[in-house]
Design a protein around this motif. Structure first.
Motif, PDB file in Angstrom:
ATOM      1  N   SER A 211       6.911  -6.633  -7.226  1.00  0.00           N
ATOM      2  CA  SER A 211       5.762  -5.967  -7.680  1.00  0.00           C
ATOM      3  C   SER A 211       5.267  -6.595  -9.161  1.00  0.00           C
ATOM      4  O   SER A 211       6.139  -6.825  -9.864  1.00  0.00           O
ATOM      5  N   SER A 293       0.569  -1.366  -6.454  1.00  0.00           N
ATOM      6  CA  SER A 293       0.513  -0.522  -4.986  1.00  0.00           C
ATOM      7  C   SER A 293      -0.085  -1.005  -3.815  1.00  0.00           C
ATOM      8  O   SER A 293      -0.087  -0.660  -2.912  1.00  0.00           O
ATOM      9  N   GLN A 294      -0.271  -2.389  -4.079  1.00  0.00           N
ATOM     10  CA  GLN A 294      -0.912  -3.317  -2.679  1.00  0.00           C
ATOM     11  C   GLN A 294       0.027  -4.449  -2.719  1.00  0.00           C
ATOM     12  O   GLN A 294      -0.005  -5.530  -3.210  1.00  0.00           O
ATOM     13  N   ASN A 313       1.671   0.409   0.526  1.00  0.00           N
ATOM     14  CA  ASN A 313       2.211   1.005  -0.912  1.00  0.00           C
ATOM     15  C   ASN A 313       3.821   0.979  -0.770  1.00  0.00           C
ATOM     16  O   ASN A 313       4.353   1.597   0.142  1.00  0.00           O
ATOM     17  N   LYS A 315       5.729   2.588  -2.754  1.00  0.00           N
ATOM     18  CA  LYS A 315       6.342   3.759  -3.142  1.00  0.00           C
ATOM     19  C   LYS A 315       6.104   4.914  -2.074  1.00  0.00           C
ATOM     20  O   LYS A 315       7.169   5.338  -1.371  1.00  0.00           O
TER      21      LYS A 315
END
Length: 728
Positions: A211, A293-294, A313, A315
Motif C-alpha cells: 500500500s 484504501s484502494q 479495501n 483493512k
C-alpha cells in the motif's frame, strides 16, 4: 542501405513480389551455418541496462565487469556517481553480481547473485542488502537461502520476499525479519509468487503489492493441491534418471485455487479479501492505486472474456466493482497488466471499437474519453506524464508491418515522436523528459539513441552497430522483400521473401516457408534480422514467411477469426499461400517445404495434414499435437474447454489427422520441455506409426523448449538443413 519498399498487389490466387530497388549484397563471403548459429550477424543490442532514477534526469547501469552500479546523466551520458562498487564497500564477500534493485529513497540497494532460473521468467537468487549510508553489505535473509521476488516497500524501509513458498518481510531500520505466511509447500501452496501457468501465460511472477502508506502488504495465495502433476524424466549423466515433478493444468483440468489476502505490518494480522466471484477465476494483476484504501484487483473469468476491475479495501475487505469489460471471444491479459493508474484515474486499452485503443477512465470507473482511434491497433501503452496529461504509446498506425511511437496531449493533439520507418520501441525516463529509442528495419541493424521528449531532438547516439554493417558488406546475400499474397479465397496476407544471392527468374527454385502463426503474433515485420533463411538462400532455396489469419496488428476481426478453431484457418492459409507461390514462374511447385517451432511446429503438422500434398517436406520443432495436452490459460482462451468444444479440439488435432499427413516429416523435441511436453511428440509419433506413415525424429536429451546448450543448436540446425537439402 536503402529503405525497403512495400507493394500491395491483389491478384486472384496469385502473388506479385517486389524485386527492387534494393540489390543483393555482392560481398565475397558465403554465409555458413556457423555464422547463423554462432551469432556472426547478431546485433549489438546492449548499451547497459539503463534504469531511470526517480528524478527522471539520471539513470543507472552496471559496468561490463558487473562489479559496479554507476549513475549517469541522460543529457550528457557522463557518469555522475558510483552507487555501488564491490571493491569499495564494507564486508563485501563477493567480486561481482548479476542484478540489482534500488529503493525509492536510494538508501538501500539489493544485490542479486547466483541467479538460478526456475521456468521462463522466474528465478531464485542470493540477495544482499547494501546499506548505502553505512556502506555495508550483508545477506538480506538470515537463513542464507536463495529467495524470490524481493519487493521494496514504497518508503524503502522494508522488503518483502518469498523463501520456500512463504512470504517474509525484512525491516531495515531494526534489522529484523518477520515470517508472514507459514503454509508454503512445494507443489501445494505458493504465497506471493505464482504457479507455472500464471508465469507462462500471464507473464507474471510476483503477486505482492505494498500500500502507498506502507501499512499493508497484499498478496495472492495459490493452492495447487488439486492441480494434476506432470513428471518428466531428467536423464543427466548418471545411470538412473530422476523425475522433475510440477503442477501443470491441462485444458479442462483443475487450476490452482487462488485467494487474496492483506497483511497488516503493525498488527501482523492477515485478512482474507473475498472477491465476489466463483472459484474459477484468474487474478493476473494486483496493484494499489494512489489511495491506500484502494487495492486494484484485476480478474478474468475462466473463459477470459469478462474482465472485472475492483477496488478492495485491505483493512475492511470490502470490494467495489469499478469497471467491467466483456468480449465475445476473449480479452488479452497483456492489456490488463498494462493499465496505468494515476491520481486522475487510469488508462486502459480495449478493443470495443474493433481495434486496440486507449481509453481514459475516472478513478470511479467512468469512461471519460477515447484517447486514440482509427482503423489500426495500439501495440503498446507506454504510460502517462501526470504533470501534463500526455499519453505515450506505440502503434501500427502507419502499417501493420511497422511500429512508431506517439504522444497525445491532454487536448488530444497527437505527435509522432519517431521519424524512421521500420520498427521503433521507446523507453522513457520516469519524468518522461527523455526517451531511449530502439530502431531497425529490414535493411538497417539496430540503432539506439536518446532523445529529448519535448523537442524530439536526438541528444546522443548510443549504438549504431557499425561493426555489423561493415561485416555485412563482405557477404553475399539478398535482403528481405515485402509483399502481399492474395489467396484464391480472397484473403490478403502479409509476407516477406528472401531469394538466393544469384537469383535468376529463368530458373526453378525450391521454397521453404517460415511461419509461427500463433494468435496475435507477427513474423512479417519491418525489422532487421539475419537468420537461417539467409543460409538456406545461400544454398539455393527461396525462403518465404507468411502471416495468416489470427496474427496481429490488423484489428480484432482478423486477430480473433480463429476463435474456437485454432489451427484451422492458420494452416489453410499456409496451404493457400504455398499454392499461390507454386504459380510463380521461378518456383518449383513440387519442391515446397514448411517449418516452424512451437505453434509454428503445430501449424506445420496441420498444414501437411490438410494440404493435399502441396508440401513435399516439413519440419516441426517442439510442436503441440493436440490442444487437450496444453495448459488451461492459453488453450481455453482461444478454444474454451474440451468438454465445451469437443468438435473444435477434434478437428484441429494433428494426432487425429495423422493418417492424412503427406510429405516427408522431421519431428524434433527436447525431452525436458516443461512447456510443450515431450509426450506430445511421442503420442503423435505413435499415431503416425499406427497410420503407417514413415517419418524422421530427432530428440535432445534434457533440453527444454528452447533446445540449446553446448553444441545443441549447431547440431539441430545442421540436422534441419541436411533434411531440406536431401528432400528438396
Amino acid at each position: 542501405m536503402k529503405t525497403v519498399s512495400f507493394l500491395r498487389v491483389a491478384i486472384w490466387g496469385m502473388i506479385l513480389l517486389y524485386a527492387g530497388p534494393v540489390p543483393a549484397q555482392q560481398g565475397n563471403k558465403r554465409i555458413g551455418l556457423s555464422d547463423i548459429v554462432n551469432g556472426t550477424f547478431r546485433q549489438e543490442a546492449s548499451v547497459g541496462e539503463m534504469r531511470s532514477l526517480p528524478d527522471g534526469e539520471h539513470y543507472t547501469a552496471m559496468n561490463r565487469e558487473r562489479t559496479m552500479i554507476v549513475k549517469y546523466s541522460y543529457r550528457t551520458g557522463q557518469p555522475v556517481e558510483t552507487l555501488f562498487d564491490t571493491g569499495n564497500v564494507r564486508e563485501c564477500a563477493f567480486n561481482d553480481f548479476q542484478d540489482y534493485v534500488i529503493s525509492s529513497t536510494g538508501h538501500h540497494i539489493l544485490i542479486l547473485r547466483e541467479i538460478e532460473s526456475i521456468y521462463r521468467h522466474s528465478f531464485r537468487a542470493e540477495v544482499y542488502d547494501y546499506d548505502v549510508r553505512r556502506r555495508m553489505v550483508k545477506q538480506l535473509n538470515a537463513s542464507g537461502k536463495k529467495i524470490m521476488i524481493p519487493t521494496f516497500s514504497p518508503d524503502g524501509r522494508m522488503c518483502a520476499y518469498v523463501e520456500d513458498n512463504n512470504i517474509w518481510i525484512k525491516k531495515f531500520d531494526y534489522d529484523t525479519e518477520t515470517q508472514v505466511t507459514k503454509d508454503g509447500e512445494a507443489n501445494k501452496i505458493i504465497n506471493g509468487a505464482t504457479d507455472w501457468v500464471y508465469e507462462e501465460e500471464f507473464s507474471v511472477t510476483n503477486l505482492m503489492a505494498w500500500s502507498p502508506d506502507n501499512e499493508y502488504l497484499a498478496y495472492v495465495r495459490f493452492d495447487e493441491t488439486d492441480v494434476p502433476e506432470y513428471s518428466m524424466a531428467m536423464y543427466g549423466d548418471s545411470y538412473y534418471p530422476h523425475e522433475q515433478r510440477f503442477k501443470y493444468p491441462k485444458a479442462g483440468e483443475n487450476n490452482s485455487k487462488v485467494s487474496l489476502h492483506s497483511y497488516c505490518v503493525e498488527t501482523k494480522d492477515i485478512k482474507t479479501l473475498q472477491a465476489p466471484l466463483n472459484e474459477d477465476f484468474y487474478v493476473p494483476c494486483i496493484r494499489f492505486t494512489a489511495e491506500p484504501s484502494q487495492l486494484a484487483v484485476m480478474t478474468l473469468n475462466r473463459h477470459q472474456n469478462v474482465f472485472n476491475l475492483y477496488h478492495a479495501n485491505p483493512k475492511s475487505g470490502v470490494f467495489k466493482l469499478i469497471m467491467k469489460d466483456e468480449n465475445k471471444a476473449y480479452i488479452d491479459s497483456d492489456w490488463i497488466r498494462a493499465i496505468r493508474f494515476s491520481k486522475s484515474g487510469y488508462l486502459y486499452v480495449s478493443e470495443q471499437d474493433g481495434y486496440a485503443h486507449i481509453y481514459r477512465y475516472s478513478p470511479t470507473g467512468v469512461m471519460q474519453r477515447q484517447v486514440t482511434g482509427g482503423n489500426w491497433d495500439v501495440t503498446r501503452l507506454i504510460g502517462e506524464d501526470e504533470t501534463t496529461g500526455t499519453v505515450y504509446y506505440e502503434s501500427a498506425e502507419e502499417s501493420p508491418l511497422r511500429r512508431s511511437v506517439y504522444a497525445v496531449d491532454a487536448k488530444g493533439k497527437k505527435t509522432r515522436l519517431t521519424a524512421q520507418q521500420g520498427t521503433n520501441s521507446a523507453s522513457f525516463s520516469s519524468s518522461y523528459a527523455y526517451y531511449v529509442n530502439r530502431f531497425s528495419n529490414a535493411n538497417t541493424p539496430l540503432r539506439i539513441s536518446i532523445h529529448e521528449t519535448k523537442t524530439g531532438k536526438e541528444i546522443r547516439l548510443l549504438q549504431e552497430n557499425t561493426a555489423l554493417r561493415e561485416k555485412l558488406s563482405g557477404y553475399a546475400f539478398s535482403p528481405k522483400e515485402f509483399t502481399m499474397i492474395t489467396t484464391a479465397t480472397g484473403e490478403e496476407l502479409h509476407a516477406w521473401i528472401v531469394k538466393p544471392a544469384n537469383f535468376s527468374e529463368s530458373k526453378k527454385y525450391p521454397v521453404v516457408m517460415f511461419q509461427y502463426s500463433g494468435p496475435n503474433s507477427q513474423s512479417v515485420l519491418d525489422r532487421f534480422g539475419m537468420d537461417w533463411e539467409q543460409y538456406l538462400a545461400t544454398n539455393g532455396f527461396i525462403c518465404v514467411c507468411v502471416d495468416g489469419r489470427g496474427t496481429g496488428a490488423r484489428g480484432e476481426a482478423f486477430r480473433k477469426c480463429t476463435y474456437l478453431r485454432m489451427g484451422d484457418l492458420e494452416s489453410r492459409d499456409q496451404v493457400a499461400a504455398a499454392v499461390a507461390l507454386g504459380k510463380l514462374p521461378y518456383v518449383d511447385k513440387d519442391r515446397i517445404a514448411i517449418w516452424g517451432w512451437s505453434f509454428g511446429g503445430y501449424n506445420t503438422l496441420m498444414a501437411m495434414s490438410v494440404g493435399n500434398g502441396v508440401f513435399k517436406a516439413g519440419i516441426a520443432v517442439a510442436p503441440p499435437t493436440d490442444w487437450r495436452y496444453y495448459d488451461t490459460v492459453y488453450t481455453e482462451r482461444y478454444m474454451r474447454t474440451p468438454r465445451e468444444n469437443k468438435k473444435g479440439y477434434d478437428e484441429t488435432s494433428p494426432i487425429n489427422l495423422a493418417k492424412n499427413l503427406q510429405g516427408k516429416l522431421l519431428l524434433v523435441h527436447g525431452t525436458a520441455d516443461d512447456n510443450v511436453h515431450f509426450k506430445q511428440s511421442m503420442d503423435y509419433a505413435e499415431a503416425l506409426v499406427q497410420a503407417g506413415k514413415q517419418f524422421e525424429m530427432q530428440f535432445y536429451r534434457d533440453r527444454d523448449h528452447g533446445i540449446y546448450g553446448g553444441n545443441t543448436r549447431m547440431h539441430l540446425y545442421t540436422r534441419m538443413s541436411d533434411f531440406l537439402l536431401e528432400n528438396l
